[in-house]
Write a protein that holds these residues in place. Structure first.
Motif, PDB file in Angstrom:
ATOM      1  N   ASP A   2       0.806  -1.363  -0.151  1.00  0.00           N
ATOM      2  CA  ASP A   2       0.147  -0.044   0.176  1.00  0.00           C
ATOM      3  C   ASP A   2       0.844   1.299   0.018  1.00  0.00           C
ATOM      4  O   ASP A   2       2.108   1.053  -0.044  1.00  0.00           O
ATOM      5  CB  ASP A   2      -0.926  -0.068   1.018  1.00  0.00           C
ATOM      6  CG  ASP A   2      -0.297   0.112   2.431  1.00  0.00           C
ATOM      7  OD1 ASP A   2       0.839   0.386   2.459  1.00  0.00           O
ATOM      8  OD2 ASP A   2      -1.033  -0.011   3.467  1.00  0.00           O
ATOM      9  N   LYS A   3       0.322   2.339   0.160  1.00  0.00           N
ATOM     10  CA  LYS A   3       0.974   3.691  -0.112  1.00  0.00           C
ATOM     11  C   LYS A   3       1.959   3.909   1.212  1.00  0.00           C
ATOM     12  O   LYS A   3       3.019   4.386   1.049  1.00  0.00           O
ATOM     13  CB  LYS A   3       0.082   5.095   0.125  1.00  0.00           C
ATOM     14  CG  LYS A   3      -0.837   5.038   1.257  1.00  0.00           C
ATOM     15  CD  LYS A   3      -1.402   6.071   1.100  1.00  0.00           C
ATOM     16  CE  LYS A   3      -2.450   6.344   2.443  1.00  0.00           C
ATOM     17  NZ  LYS A   3      -3.353   7.632   2.564  1.00  0.00           N
ATOM     18  N   GLU A   4       1.943   2.971   2.150  1.00  0.00           N
ATOM     19  CA  GLU A   4       2.684   3.034   3.471  1.00  0.00           C
ATOM     20  C   GLU A   4       3.821   2.210   3.166  1.00  0.00           C
ATOM     21  O   GLU A   4       4.731   2.073   4.188  1.00  0.00           O
ATOM     22  CB  GLU A   4       2.103   2.936   4.696  1.00  0.00           C
ATOM     23  CG  GLU A   4       1.046   4.116   5.039  1.00  0.00           C
ATOM     24  CD  GLU A   4       1.730   5.520   5.599  1.00  0.00           C
ATOM     25  OE1 GLU A   4       2.905   5.075   5.804  1.00  0.00           O
ATOM     26  OE2 GLU A   4       1.275   6.377   5.425  1.00  0.00           O
TER      27      GLU A   4
ATOM     28  N   ARG B 242       3.040  -1.284   3.247  1.00  0.00           N
ATOM     29  CA  ARG B 242       2.762  -2.467   3.938  1.00  0.00           C
ATOM     30  C   ARG B 242       2.305  -3.594   2.962  1.00  0.00           C
ATOM     31  O   ARG B 242       1.601  -2.954   2.016  1.00  0.00           O
ATOM     32  CB  ARG B 242       1.513  -1.911   5.045  1.00  0.00           C
ATOM     33  CG  ARG B 242       2.102  -1.481   6.337  1.00  0.00           C
ATOM     34  CD  ARG B 242       1.117  -0.810   7.102  1.00  0.00           C
ATOM     35  NE  ARG B 242       0.207   0.028   6.325  1.00  0.00           N
ATOM     36  CZ  ARG B 242      -0.893   0.596   6.682  1.00  0.00           C
ATOM     37  NH1 ARG B 242      -1.180   0.413   7.997  1.00  0.00           N
ATOM     38  NH2 ARG B 242      -1.711   1.251   6.304  1.00  0.00           N
TER      39      ARG B 242
ATOM     40  N   LEU C 295      -0.939  -2.184  12.017  1.00  0.00           N
ATOM     41  CA  LEU C 295      -1.022  -0.882  12.341  1.00  0.00           C
ATOM     42  C   LEU C 295       0.073   0.202  11.987  1.00  0.00           C
ATOM     43  O   LEU C 295       1.008  -0.276  11.890  1.00  0.00           O
ATOM     44  CB  LEU C 295      -1.701  -0.878  13.960  1.00  0.00           C
ATOM     45  CG  LEU C 295      -2.741  -1.923  14.145  1.00  0.00           C
ATOM     46  CD1 LEU C 295      -2.747  -1.740  15.790  1.00  0.00           C
ATOM     47  CD2 LEU C 295      -4.098  -1.401  13.650  1.00  0.00           C
ATOM     48  N   LEU C 296      -0.287   1.509  12.223  1.00  0.00           N
ATOM     49  CA  LEU C 296       0.720   2.696  11.938  1.00  0.00           C
ATOM     50  C   LEU C 296       0.820   3.061  13.398  1.00  0.00           C
ATOM     51  O   LEU C 296       0.035   3.599  14.240  1.00  0.00           O
ATOM     52  CB  LEU C 296       0.387   3.746  11.072  1.00  0.00           C
ATOM     53  CG  LEU C 296       0.082   3.233   9.630  1.00  0.00           C
ATOM     54  CD1 LEU C 296      -0.493   4.370   8.843  1.00  0.00           C
ATOM     55  CD2 LEU C 296       1.250   2.830   9.054  1.00  0.00           C
TER      56      LEU C 296
ATOM     57  N   LYS D 283      -2.373   4.933  15.028  1.00  0.00           N
ATOM     58  CA  LYS D 283      -2.757   6.156  14.084  1.00  0.00           C
ATOM     59  C   LYS D 283      -4.190   5.626  13.498  1.00  0.00           C
ATOM     60  O   LYS D 283      -4.348   4.229  12.982  1.00  0.00           O
ATOM     61  CB  LYS D 283      -1.801   6.162  12.992  1.00  0.00           C
ATOM     62  CG  LYS D 283      -2.156   7.359  12.284  1.00  0.00           C
ATOM     63  CD  LYS D 283      -1.070   7.559  10.959  1.00  0.00           C
ATOM     64  CE  LYS D 283      -1.243   8.662  10.351  1.00  0.00           C
ATOM     65  NZ  LYS D 283      -1.858  10.012  10.559  1.00  0.00           N
ATOM     66  N   ALA D 284      -5.095   6.658  13.269  1.00  0.00           N
ATOM     67  CA  ALA D 284      -6.403   6.386  12.648  1.00  0.00           C
ATOM     68  C   ALA D 284      -6.056   6.338  10.901  1.00  0.00           C
ATOM     69  O   ALA D 284      -5.349   6.889  10.643  1.00  0.00           O
ATOM     70  CB  ALA D 284      -7.444   7.334  12.921  1.00  0.00           C
ATOM     71  N   GLU D 285      -6.942   5.487  10.500  1.00  0.00           N
ATOM     72  CA  GLU D 285      -6.844   5.359   9.018  1.00  0.00           C
ATOM     73  C   GLU D 285      -8.406   5.226   8.481  1.00  0.00           C
ATOM     74  O   GLU D 285      -9.336   4.807   9.266  1.00  0.00           O
ATOM     75  CB  GLU D 285      -6.088   4.193   8.709  1.00  0.00           C
ATOM     76  CG  GLU D 285      -4.658   4.129   9.156  1.00  0.00           C
ATOM     77  CD  GLU D 285      -3.927   2.938   8.427  1.00  0.00           C
ATOM     78  OE1 GLU D 285      -3.817   2.826   7.268  1.00  0.00           O
ATOM     79  OE2 GLU D 285      -3.663   2.043   9.290  1.00  0.00           O
ATOM     80  N   ALA D 286      -8.503   5.318   7.194  1.00  0.00           N
ATOM     81  CA  ALA D 286      -9.690   5.022   6.738  1.00  0.00           C
ATOM     82  C   ALA D 286     -10.380   3.731   7.111  1.00  0.00           C
ATOM     83  O   ALA D 286      -9.737   2.555   6.752  1.00  0.00           O
ATOM     84  CB  ALA D 286      -9.787   5.250   5.136  1.00  0.00           C
TER      85      ALA D 286
ATOM     86  N   HIS E 109     -10.888   3.012  13.337  1.00  0.00           N
ATOM     87  CA  HIS E 109     -10.924   3.906  14.157  1.00  0.00           C
ATOM     88  C   HIS E 109     -10.272   3.410  15.542  1.00  0.00           C
ATOM     89  O   HIS E 109     -11.376   3.041  16.594  1.00  0.00           O
ATOM     90  CB  HIS E 109     -12.524   4.531  14.577  1.00  0.00           C
ATOM     91  CG  HIS E 109     -12.993   4.892  12.968  1.00  0.00           C
ATOM     92  ND1 HIS E 109     -12.726   6.104  12.334  1.00  0.00           N
ATOM     93  CD2 HIS E 109     -13.687   4.075  12.404  1.00  0.00           C
ATOM     94  CE1 HIS E 109     -13.360   6.138  11.152  1.00  0.00           C
ATOM     95  NE2 HIS E 109     -14.320   5.018  11.078  1.00  0.00           N
TER      96      HIS E 109
ATOM     97  N   ASP F 127      -6.495   9.724  16.636  1.00  0.00           N
ATOM     98  CA  ASP F 127      -5.524   8.686  17.232  1.00  0.00           C
ATOM     99  C   ASP F 127      -5.850   8.231  18.444  1.00  0.00           C
ATOM    100  O   ASP F 127      -6.430   9.078  19.458  1.00  0.00           O
ATOM    101  CB  ASP F 127      -4.232   9.089  16.951  1.00  0.00           C
ATOM    102  CG  ASP F 127      -3.945   9.642  15.486  1.00  0.00           C
ATOM    103  OD1 ASP F 127      -4.536   9.075  14.472  1.00  0.00           O
ATOM    104  OD2 ASP F 127      -2.970  10.270  15.088  1.00  0.00           O
TER     105      ASP F 127
END
Length: 539
Positions: free
Chosen positions: A302-304, A306, A341-342, A363-366, A369, A404
């Protein structure tokens, strides 16, 4: 025990001849105590629902498979392959294959063709668009300028874009830098570094670096970086996310893979437990596609960075029992992964056994929560050597920060040492699903210098040692010490001045004693204080 039982059932399904390609490796006793989430294998998710074929090729153990997962055709044996995505949302799979009816069956693999296939979904189905040339075991990656490289054994193809109709075939240059090449240069795997350079791991486990992915790959290691265990290793896959490098390598004879992590791509830690093994391809209803072998793993990131999906080349029987025109063949399958998770540690001072509280940001992501989705009491945090066994730090309180969640852990039992670069979290969400992740430490340098020496040359006339040192890292080095040994006796020592990334220097070190010969087997150690940055032997 359940995993070993599954292997036994698979062996029965395929017949006694499987013993020719199977050695049941004894697992360490401590692995019996691993908790869910400890093994990389625990990250595999159920395959997306698909279409099941009827009266299709394959052993009984794979008759329940999704024929629209990955890529398969009745008249083509596919192998290897990984996926790139384009801005239009299309997925491009570069995979090799050969006619299923070939005179040698699976053993015709040496005559493979590289196919470019396209899919609308990451899991497939993929449909062949065109071929780009001959080759085997492809791995595709993008250069910093956007061009696409498709590596194959002994060379690579390059084009301006993913769906180019014309590909140029070329060969990489390799500079072993006076080191022995480990088990040859085949089945290479690549990870892009933040500056656009590339780290490569060869089949034998040697680590190499190219300044831009096309220029000469230069070897840094003098031995394999794989786990120091018995095994017939091949099929490495390496990738880098926003935090660290990951490496999985397969023991093809034992049919067990190992998972490793690194902050610099050269020095690795091996986590406990299987990275994957036969039986990881599971449907949502619990049915399993029991392929005989899972090889050539590749990841989609993904963009991170991962890994969110792993692709495998799979076959339903022994390779040499896949004969022309029979019921056996091979394909490429797609299995989604729990991406993790981030996480980041908020403590500015290094965590030690005396640290009373450790604060971790989730960290929250799409679609995620943490303030409402996390079962906080289930969380454990610390070194993987603790957390993988259900130990580690326990949460004591939480607080919100925007979307977060900050979890404060009791620092007792973290197991975090001075060498830790990415402590681990394992837990569950409120629905009981696995949560895991690795946390960034604010005081760790994730783009360190990588100093590496070439073979020292002894000058008898001047009684000095001449040695070249280069920085292959992503940041400037600090002044360091260098020492040359022979049979544990110091021959010369000196200092390496600070070097910018990719800068090199030539040192002339006075020899402690005069030698009678120009050529001496020696060992070079580069250290900063008590920390060894490199130790390499030259025979």
């Amino acid at each position: 025990m359940k995993r070993l039982l599954a292997l036994g059932l698979l062996s029965l399904a395929l017949g006694t001849s499987v013993k020719a390609q199977v050695t049941e490796r004894a697992r360490p006793v401590e692995w019996e105590q691993l908790v869910p989430g400890a093994r990389f294998m625990d990250r595999f998710l159920p395959m997306p629902d698909g279409v099941k074929g009827q009266a299709i090729w394959g052993a009984d153990s794979v008759q329940n498979r999704y024929v629209d997962n990955g890529i398969e055709l009745p008249d083509v044996s596919f192998w290897g392959g990984n996926i790139l995505q384009t801005p239009d949302g299309k997925y491009h799979l570069y995979v090799c294959g050969w006619p299923e009816h070939s005179p040698k069956g699976h053993m015709f693999w040496g005559n493979s063709t590289i196919f470019h296939a396209v899919g609308d979904k990451l899991s497939g189905p993929y449909r062949v668009q065109n071929s780009i040339g001959k080759g085997h075991n492809p791995e595709a990656f993008r250069l910093a300028d956007g061009r696409v490289v498709v590596y194959v054994i002994d060379g690579y193809y390059i084009a301006d874009k993913e769906d180019s109709p014309v590909w140029m075939y070329q060969k990489f240059d390799f500079d072993a830098r006076d080191r022995k090449i480990i088990e040859g240069l085949s089945n290479l795997t690549f990870a892009r570094r933040p500056d656009g350079s590339y780290l490569m791991v060869c089949r034998g486990g040697g680590v190499w670096i190219s300044r831009d992915g096309l220029s000469a790959y230069q070897q840094l290691t003098d031995k394999r970086v794989y786990p120091d265990v018995e095994g017939q290793f091949e099929d490495p896959v390496v990738w880098r996310d926003s935090l660290q490098y990951h490496l999985i390598v397969n023991d093809w004879l034992g049919r067990i893979a190992f998972y490793q992590r690194s902050k610099d791509g050269v020095h690795w830690v091996t986590e406990q437990g299987e990275a994957y093994m036969p039986g990881v391809s599971v449907h949502r209803d619990g049915e399993v596609e029991y392929w005989f072998k899972y090889e050539r793993p590749k990841v989609f990131q993904d963009k991170e960075g991962r890994a969110v999906q792993m692709n495998f080349a799979v076959i339903d029987t022994l390779k040499w029992e896949d004969l022309p025109g029979d019921r056996h063949s091979s394909k490429n399958i797609c299995i989604p992964l729990n991406k993790g998770l981030l996480l980041s540690v908020l403590n500015e001072e290094p965590v030690t056994p005396a640290t009373k509280r450790i604060e971790v940001r989730i960290k929250a992501e799409a679609g995620f929560h943490p303030q409402t989705d996390v079962d906080v009491e289930s969380l454990r945090f610390g070194s993987y050597n603790e957390v993988n066994f259900g130990r580690g730090c326990k949460p004591v309180k939480t607080r919100k920060d925007g979307d977060d969640l900050i979890v404060v852990f009791n620092g007792k039992g973290s197991g975090i040492t001075s060498g830790e670069f990415a402590p681990k979290l394992i837990g569950r969400d409120v629905k009981g699903n696995l949560l895991y992740g690795y946390a960034r430490l604010p005081y760790v340098d994730y783009a360190p210098a990588l100093l590496s020496a070439r073979r020292p040359i002894y000058d008898k006339q001047q009684n000095v040692w001449k040695v070249q040192v280069e920085n292959f890292g992503l940041s400037a080095s600090q002044p360091t010490e260098i020492e040359i040994y022979s049979t544990d006796k110091s021959l010369a020592k000196g200092e390496v001045a600070a070097l910018a990334p990719y800068e090199k220097t030539e040192l002339s070190l006075p020899s402690i004693e005069a030698l009678a010969t120009d050529t001496v087997a020696c060992e070079v150690v580069i250290r900063s204080g008590e920390v060894e940055l490199e130790r390499v032997k030259f025979e």
